[in-house]
Structures are given as structure tokens and as C-alpha cells.
Design an enzyme around this catalytic site. Structure first.
Site, short mmCIF file in Angstrom:
data_model
loop_
_atom_site.label_atom_id
_atom_site.label_comp_id
_atom_site.label_asym_id
_atom_site.label_seq_id
_atom_site.Cartn_x
_atom_site.Cartn_y
_atom_site.Cartn_z
N HIS A 78 -2.11 8.14 6.80
CA HIS A 78 -1.14 9.01 6.11
C HIS A 78 -1.82 10.23 5.51
O HIS A 78 -1.26 11.33 5.53
CB HIS A 78 -0.43 8.23 4.99
CG HIS A 78 0.75 7.43 5.44
ND1 HIS A 78 1.88 8.02 5.99
CD2 HIS A 78 1.00 6.09 5.41
CE1 HIS A 78 2.77 7.07 6.28
NE2 HIS A 78 2.26 5.90 5.93
N GLY A 137 0.85 -1.19 0.00
CA GLY A 137 0.00 0.00 0.00
C GLY A 137 0.88 1.24 0.00
O GLY A 137 2.03 1.20 0.47
N CYS A 173 6.16 0.27 7.55
CA CYS A 173 5.81 1.42 6.71
C CYS A 173 6.97 1.74 5.79
O CYS A 173 8.12 1.79 6.23
CB CYS A 173 5.47 2.63 7.58
SG CYS A 173 5.02 4.10 6.64
N LEU A 174 6.67 1.96 4.51
CA LEU A 174 7.74 2.26 3.55
C LEU A 174 8.49 3.53 3.92
O LEU A 174 9.65 3.70 3.56
CB LEU A 174 7.16 2.39 2.14
CG LEU A 174 6.60 1.10 1.53
CD1 LEU A 174 6.00 1.39 0.16
CD2 LEU A 174 7.66 0.02 1.43
N GLN A 204 3.47 9.93 0.80
CA GLN A 204 4.69 9.13 0.93
C GLN A 204 5.61 9.24 -0.28
O GLN A 204 6.74 8.77 -0.24
CB GLN A 204 4.35 7.66 1.17
CG GLN A 204 3.79 7.38 2.56
CD GLN A 204 3.50 5.91 2.73
OE1 GLN A 204 2.45 5.42 2.33
NE2 GLN A 204 4.44 5.20 3.31
N HIS A 249 -4.07 2.09 7.44
CA HIS A 249 -2.69 2.57 7.51
C HIS A 249 -2.49 3.74 6.53
O HIS A 249 -1.95 4.79 6.89
CB HIS A 249 -1.74 1.43 7.19
CG HIS A 249 -0.29 1.80 7.24
ND1 HIS A 249 0.56 1.39 8.24
CD2 HIS A 249 0.47 2.56 6.40
CE1 HIS A 249 1.78 1.88 8.03
NE2 HIS A 249 1.74 2.58 6.91
N GLU A 250 -2.95 3.54 5.28
CA GLU A 250 -2.77 4.57 4.27
C GLU A 250 -3.69 5.78 4.51
O GLU A 250 -3.31 6.92 4.26
CB GLU A 250 -3.01 4.00 2.87
CG GLU A 250 -2.14 2.81 2.50
CD GLU A 250 -0.65 3.06 2.71
OE1 GLU A 250 -0.22 4.23 2.70
OE2 GLU A 250 0.08 2.07 2.91
#
Length: 243
Positions: free
Chosen positions: A220, A126, A174-175, A131, A216-217
Site C-alpha cells: 500500500h 493491519g 483488504c479493508l 487507506q 500487504h501494508e
């Protein structure tokens, strides 16, 4: 109303040939919900090597709260150069306000393609626009996390209309936080309203891993990072890595 409770191999756009990812009824989502058939991927993030919490973390919104109406994005807000790069904590773009998208054009489709591309290349499932340094309300994900497999999902200007009362812990990364993983407690299912890549409104129910990735996204897009949702005990276990 559409329901995304699991990923089922009988769906016409589902390329994954493995077992079901959850024991739920088959997936029945119209093709417009997914991204363009010719495009690859999307993802969740992982974890990072940030410095100390330089800027005080934004207070995590309570589950069920509704964000205020946001400013509209201009064409300039959606400008980007390929290839995209993952923004890592503590970059201020991860805490900035994200604008609503009002223009659904070829540039948006190109951005979605690029977001899927960098997501797959960084082993994500995702990814949200902030990000990659673009502060607009856009996310992509594919719970399978493999190019050409699973379902590629694009959500524009998403809102949560309902959270389940049942919460559960899940080991998240998380990226924007490479190498950091820890337990985060979230609702097990959500009902959301959003627009697709063409600007069409729709509602969908998510549960299991898709619900986890979405939340999660979605955080963000609110300037909330996954460690904002952690208990003090869990946060203490990764504090050294964050610093």
C-alpha cells in the site's frame, strides 16, 4: 537485530493468552517497537466493491526491489480529522505516492491511535496510512486483530532489505476492498529497516503471518494493491467483484 518470527505469550507486552500463532522461537522485540502501551490496535485489510479498473494498476514492484528516495512529508500532509474513515478502491489516494515522515510528534502518535482504532472497528489486522486518506509512509498492525490482545506494531518509513526465496500463497483480503478475498503469493519472510513511533531506527526479521501482514501494508505504501500481485487465473475469479 530483532526477530519477530511468532507471537509468544511470554513477552511482557503480549496480552494474548491463547496458543502460539506459529512454531518458532519466542518473540524478543524491545518495547519501543510497539506502539504506546495505552493505545489499542492495528490491522491488515480486506476487500472491496470497486468499479472496473478505471486507472491502469501500477506495475507491481518485484520482490527485492528498492523504492527510490521519497519526498518528505510536511506537517500539512499529516493533518487529519477523527474519526478516520477507510478509503475504498478506486479512490486515487490508494495509488498516490506516499511521503516519508520526518516529524515524530504528538500528532503522529494521535494518528497512530486513530489508525489502530478504525482498524479494530473494521475487523482488520493491519492498516496503512493511505487507506485512511493520508499519503505518508506509516503502517500499524496486530496479527491477533483484537483490542487489548497480541502485539501492536507501528512502522514508519519501512524498507525491505531482504526477502526470502521461498514463496507461498495465502488467502488475503483488504479493508479497502470489502468482501473480496483471494490467494496472493508472497515471500514467507522478510528483513526490514524502519523507524519506530519516536523516530528511532531499527531492523527486524518477520516471518509467518506478521511477514504477510507487513508485505500487504508495505505494498500500500508503494501504491500497489493486492490484486496487482494475483495471477491471471485468480484475478479472473474476482474480476466481476472488482467491476
Amino acid at each position: 537485530m530483532t526477530s519477530l518470527t511468532c507471537l509468544h505469550p511470554t513477552h511482557p507486552l503480549f496480552l494474548y493468552s491463547g496458543p502460539l500463532l506459529c512454531e518458532q522461537p519466542p518473540l524478543t522485540i524491545p518495547s519501543r517497537f510497539y506502539n504506546l502501551p495505552s493505545s489499542p490496535n492495528s490491522v491488515l485489510s480486506s476487500a472491496n466493491r470497486p468499479r472496473p479498473l478505471l486507472a491502469p494498476p501500477r506495475a507491481a514492484a518485484k520482490f527485492g526491489s528498492s523504492p527510490a528516495r521519497d519526498e518528505l512529508a510536511s506537517p500539512g500532509d499529516l493533518e487529519f480529522e477523527a474519526p478516520l474513515k477507510i478509503v475504498e478502491y478506486p479512490d486515487p489516494k490508494l495509488r498516490a505516492k506516499n511521503k516519508r515522515i520526518a516529524t515524530f510528534d504528538d500528532n503522529l502518535k494521535k494518528l497512530v491511535h486513530e489508525m489502530f482504532d478504525i482498524m479494530y472497528k473494521t475487523d482488520g489486522i493491519g492498516l496503512s496510512a493511505p487507506q485512511v486518506g493520508i499519503n505518508v509512509q506509516l503502517m500499524v498492525f496486530n496479527p491477533v486483530g483484537e483490542r487489548g490482545e497480541g502485539e501492536e506494531i507501528v512502522l514508519v518509513n519501512p524498507r525491505v532489505s531482504k526477502y526470502s526465496k521461498k514463496l507461498s500463497f495465502f488467502y488475503e483480503g483488504c479493508l479497502s476492498f470489502p468482501g473480496i478475498y483471494a490467494d496472493v503469493k508472497r515471500p514467507e519472510s522478510v528483513k526490514i529497516d524502519a523507524r519506530d513511533i519516536n523516530g528511532t531506527r531499527f531492523s527486524v526479521n518477520l516471518s509467518g503471518l506478521p511477514a504477510r501482514v507487513f508485505q500487504h501494508e508495505f505494498d500500500h505504501l508503494q501504491g500497489i494493491l493486492f490484486f496487482d500481485r494475483m495471477t491471471e487465473e485468480v484475478l479472473d475469479s474476482i474480476r466481476e467483484q472488482l467491476q
